[in-house]
Design a protein around this motif. Structure first.
Motif, PDB file in Angstrom:
ATOM      1  N   LEU A 152     -14.730  56.266 -38.825  1.00  0.00           N
ATOM      2  CA  LEU A 152     -14.141  56.114 -40.161  1.00  0.00           C
ATOM      3  C   LEU A 152     -14.079  54.661 -40.624  1.00  0.00           C
ATOM      4  O   LEU A 152     -14.399  54.356 -41.769  1.00  0.00           O
ATOM      5  CB  LEU A 152     -12.725  56.712 -40.168  1.00  0.00           C
ATOM      6  N   HIS A 153     -13.683  53.772 -39.711  1.00  0.00           N
ATOM      7  CA  HIS A 153     -13.433  52.384 -40.109  1.00  0.00           C
ATOM      8  C   HIS A 153     -14.279  51.394 -39.308  1.00  0.00           C
ATOM      9  O   HIS A 153     -13.839  50.272 -39.046  1.00  0.00           O
ATOM     10  CB  HIS A 153     -11.947  52.051 -39.949  1.00  0.00           C
ATOM     11  N   GLY A 154     -15.464  51.803 -38.932  1.00  0.00           N
ATOM     12  CA  GLY A 154     -16.358  50.899 -38.224  1.00  0.00           C
ATOM     13  C   GLY A 154     -15.839  50.488 -36.858  1.00  0.00           C
ATOM     14  O   GLY A 154     -15.256  51.299 -36.132  1.00  0.00           O
ATOM     15  N   PRO A 155     -16.007  49.220 -36.477  1.00  0.00           N
ATOM     16  CA  PRO A 155     -15.619  48.755 -35.139  1.00  0.00           C
ATOM     17  C   PRO A 155     -14.127  48.919 -34.837  1.00  0.00           C
ATOM     18  O   PRO A 155     -13.732  49.025 -33.673  1.00  0.00           O
ATOM     19  CB  PRO A 155     -16.025  47.277 -35.147  1.00  0.00           C
ATOM     20  N   ALA A 156     -13.303  48.948 -35.888  1.00  0.00           N
ATOM     21  CA  ALA A 156     -11.854  49.100 -35.683  1.00  0.00           C
ATOM     22  C   ALA A 156     -11.512  50.426 -34.989  1.00  0.00           C
ATOM     23  O   ALA A 156     -10.495  50.531 -34.299  1.00  0.00           O
ATOM     24  CB  ALA A 156     -11.132  49.012 -37.022  1.00  0.00           C
ATOM     25  N   ASP A 157     -12.382  51.440 -35.155  1.00  0.00           N
ATOM     26  CA  ASP A 157     -12.128  52.740 -34.532  1.00  0.00           C
ATOM     27  C   ASP A 157     -12.146  52.668 -33.008  1.00  0.00           C
ATOM     28  O   ASP A 157     -11.537  53.496 -32.334  1.00  0.00           O
ATOM     29  CB  ASP A 157     -13.189  53.760 -34.987  1.00  0.00           C
ATOM     30  N   TRP A 158     -12.847  51.672 -32.466  1.00  0.00           N
ATOM     31  CA  TRP A 158     -12.949  51.539 -31.013  1.00  0.00           C
ATOM     32  C   TRP A 158     -11.735  50.833 -30.396  1.00  0.00           C
ATOM     33  O   TRP A 158     -11.544  50.890 -29.176  1.00  0.00           O
ATOM     34  CB  TRP A 158     -14.217  50.761 -30.648  1.00  0.00           C
ATOM     35  N   GLY A 159     -10.942  50.170 -31.205  1.00  0.00           N
ATOM     36  CA  GLY A 159      -9.787  49.433 -30.679  1.00  0.00           C
ATOM     37  C   GLY A 159     -10.240  48.356 -29.705  1.00  0.00           C
ATOM     38  O   GLY A 159     -11.260  47.694 -29.906  1.00  0.00           O
ATOM     39  N   ASN A 160      -9.506  48.215 -28.600  1.00  0.00           N
ATOM     40  CA  ASN A 160      -9.853  47.215 -27.583  1.00  0.00           C
ATOM     41  C   ASN A 160     -11.119  47.582 -26.815  1.00  0.00           C
ATOM     42  O   ASN A 160     -11.757  46.718 -26.201  1.00  0.00           O
ATOM     43  CB  ASN A 160      -8.692  47.050 -26.587  1.00  0.00           C
ATOM     44  N   ASN A 161     -11.509  48.853 -26.861  1.00  0.00           N
ATOM     45  CA  ASN A 161     -12.724  49.284 -26.155  1.00  0.00           C
ATOM     46  C   ASN A 161     -13.994  48.718 -26.790  1.00  0.00           C
ATOM     47  O   ASN A 161     -15.064  48.775 -26.180  1.00  0.00           O
ATOM     48  CB  ASN A 161     -12.823  50.814 -26.140  1.00  0.00           C
ATOM     49  N   PHE A 162     -13.861  48.185 -28.001  1.00  0.00           N
ATOM     50  CA  PHE A 162     -15.027  47.629 -28.681  1.00  0.00           C
ATOM     51  C   PHE A 162     -15.642  46.484 -27.882  1.00  0.00           C
ATOM     52  O   PHE A 162     -16.854  46.259 -27.935  1.00  0.00           O
ATOM     53  CB  PHE A 162     -14.628  47.123 -30.081  1.00  0.00           C
ATOM     54  N   TYR A 163     -14.822  45.783 -27.120  1.00  0.00           N
ATOM     55  CA  TYR A 163     -15.296  44.603 -26.381  1.00  0.00           C
ATOM     56  C   TYR A 163     -15.761  44.946 -24.966  1.00  0.00           C
ATOM     57  O   TYR A 163     -16.096  44.042 -24.191  1.00  0.00           O
ATOM     58  CB  TYR A 163     -14.192  43.548 -26.337  1.00  0.00           C
ATOM     59  N   ILE A 164     -15.753  46.227 -24.632  1.00  0.00           N
ATOM     60  CA  ILE A 164     -16.211  46.661 -23.308  1.00  0.00           C
ATOM     61  C   ILE A 164     -17.588  47.308 -23.457  1.00  0.00           C
ATOM     62  O   ILE A 164     -17.698  48.388 -24.061  1.00  0.00           O
ATOM     63  CB  ILE A 164     -15.222  47.674 -22.677  1.00  0.00           C
ATOM     64  N   PRO A 165     -18.648  46.680 -22.953  1.00  0.00           N
ATOM     65  CA  PRO A 165     -20.004  47.230 -23.123  1.00  0.00           C
ATOM     66  C   PRO A 165     -20.144  48.607 -22.481  1.00  0.00           C
ATOM     67  O   PRO A 165     -19.497  48.914 -21.471  1.00  0.00           O
ATOM     68  CB  PRO A 165     -20.891  46.200 -22.406  1.00  0.00           C
ATOM     69  N   LEU A 166     -20.991  49.433 -23.094  1.00  0.00           N
ATOM     70  CA  LEU A 166     -21.327  50.744 -22.537  1.00  0.00           C
ATOM     71  C   LEU A 166     -22.813  50.752 -22.217  1.00  0.00           C
ATOM     72  O   LEU A 166     -23.642  50.503 -23.084  1.00  0.00           O
ATOM     73  CB  LEU A 166     -21.001  51.861 -23.537  1.00  0.00           C
ATOM     74  N   GLY A 167     -23.147  51.035 -20.960  1.00  0.00           N
ATOM     75  CA  GLY A 167     -24.544  50.983 -20.565  1.00  0.00           C
ATOM     76  C   GLY A 167     -25.008  49.539 -20.561  1.00  0.00           C
ATOM     77  O   GLY A 167     -24.334  48.645 -20.053  1.00  0.00           O
ATOM     78  N   ASN A 168     -26.132  49.299 -21.176  1.00  0.00           N
ATOM     79  CA  ASN A 168     -26.664  47.930 -21.222  1.00  0.00           C
ATOM     80  C   ASN A 168     -26.563  47.326 -22.615  1.00  0.00           C
ATOM     81  O   ASN A 168     -27.271  46.396 -22.952  1.00  0.00           O
ATOM     82  CB  ASN A 168     -28.130  47.923 -20.748  1.00  0.00           C
ATOM     83  N   LYS A 169     -25.669  47.899 -23.447  1.00  0.00           N
ATOM     84  CA  LYS A 169     -25.519  47.424 -24.826  1.00  0.00           C
ATOM     85  C   LYS A 169     -24.052  47.210 -25.175  1.00  0.00           C
ATOM     86  O   LYS A 169     -23.169  47.884 -24.644  1.00  0.00           O
ATOM     87  CB  LYS A 169     -26.103  48.447 -25.811  1.00  0.00           C
ATOM     88  N   GLU A 170     -23.835  46.263 -26.092  1.00  0.00           N
ATOM     89  CA  GLU A 170     -22.507  46.108 -26.674  1.00  0.00           C
ATOM     90  C   GLU A 170     -22.255  47.284 -27.623  1.00  0.00           C
ATOM     91  O   GLU A 170     -23.198  47.899 -28.140  1.00  0.00           O
ATOM     92  CB  GLU A 170     -22.416  44.789 -27.463  1.00  0.00           C
ATOM     93  N   ILE A 171     -20.992  47.584 -27.886  1.00  0.00           N
ATOM     94  CA  ILE A 171     -20.645  48.673 -28.803  1.00  0.00           C
ATOM     95  C   ILE A 171     -21.182  48.355 -30.206  1.00  0.00           C
ATOM     96  O   ILE A 171     -20.980  47.251 -30.717  1.00  0.00           O
ATOM     97  CB  ILE A 171     -19.116  48.869 -28.870  1.00  0.00           C
ATOM     98  N   CYS A 172     -21.869  49.318 -30.800  1.00  0.00           N
ATOM     99  CA  CYS A 172     -22.380  49.200 -32.181  1.00  0.00           C
ATOM    100  C   CYS A 172     -23.429  48.102 -32.370  1.00  0.00           C
ATOM    101  O   CYS A 172     -23.783  47.773 -33.513  1.00  0.00           O
ATOM    102  CB  CYS A 172     -21.246  48.929 -33.183  1.00  0.00           C
ATOM    103  N   GLU A 173     -23.926  47.528 -31.288  1.00  0.00           N
ATOM    104  CA  GLU A 173     -24.838  46.384 -31.411  1.00  0.00           C
ATOM    105  C   GLU A 173     -26.161  46.782 -32.064  1.00  0.00           C
ATOM    106  O   GLU A 173     -26.799  47.759 -31.676  1.00  0.00           O
ATOM    107  CB  GLU A 173     -25.120  45.792 -30.033  1.00  0.00           C
TER     108      GLU A 173
END
Length: 240
Positions: A152-173
């Motif tokens: 709904l609100h872009g990166p804000a939806d991830w909260g603090n998890n936005f700064y924790i990479p998933l796999g080999n990519k940053e979130i939303c990168e």
């Protein structure tokens, strides 16, 4: 007493064969819509939002049965079969009209239901439970495939998890080759997808809603013609 017009009889047969074929197409297209886009289903979007597709599957199946009934009724000159065909067709037409009216009246409630579903999924993006992590991995793939970020609100939806990479990519990168295009935007010194995934899901539902509405409108015209054919042949057989 006047006999049954051969032209009317075989026109009714051809019409019902085409009607049966129409039912087969509706059933096939509706099933395809229901089982396609597995990425959306994996995100556990509320299945009630696809109720219109389920209705069309039922309608397609019933039309196939009615088409067969109409063909037999025309060839055998059976008043009983023609009457059953007429009543069944009339009921489907009335149900379509009722469904269209209810869909228009409760449209805002459907949109509210969708927003509520998306809000619940946002909580999963911000959570750190094992179940939520499984959803986050699926959603990260969804973001990459559809070039979107958050629900709904872009990166804000991830909260603090936005700064924790998933796999080999940053979130939303964003991919490097897309970083200078309108697909991406800058956020906290990294390039991320500009579009919300909620918009992607809503557009998906709207696109398929248009398909369903188009099928329903075309079907209503065919049904009205079928009602006229069947009642005309029924009356001819009765006067025979």
């Amino acid at each position: 007493m006047a006999g049954v017009s051969s032209c009317m009889k075989y026109s009714m047969f051809i019409f019902n064969f085409l009607f049966w074929l129409c039912g087969s197409i509706i059933l096939g297209v509706s099933v395809w819509i229901r089982v396609s886009k597995t990425d959306h289903q994996e995100l556990e979007i509320d299945n009630s939002l696809f109720a219109g597709v389920d209705v069309m599957i039922a309608v397609g199946s019933i039309i196939m049965v009615l088409g067969f009934l109409g063909c037999c009724g025309a060839i055998k000159e059976s008043r009983c079969m023609l009457l059953m065909f007429f009543i069944g067709l009339l009921l489907i037409l009335l149900l379509q009209i009722t469904g269209g009216v209810l869909g228009a009246v409760y449209r805002s409630q459907i949109e509210t239901s969708l927003n509520s579903t998306l809000m619940n999924r946002v909580k999963s993006l911000q959570s750190s439970t094992e179940e939520s992590k499984a959803f986050q991995e699926k959603f990260q793939k969804f973001q990459t495939e559809y070039q979107c970020c958050g629900l709904l609100h872009g990166p804000a939806d991830w909260g603090n998890n936005f700064y924790i990479p998933l796999g080999n990519k940053e979130i939303c990168e964003c991919e490097t080759e897309l970083s200078s295009t309108s697909v991406c935007t800058s956020f906290d010194k990294i390039h991320i997808y500009a579009k919300s995934c909620g918009d992607v899901i809503i557009q998906y539902l709207k696109d398929h809603q248009l398909i369903i509405m188009g099928i329903a409108f075309g079907l209503a015209i065919v049904e009205i013609i079928g009602l006229g054919f069947s009642m005309s042949l029924y009356c001819q057989i009765q006067r025979k």
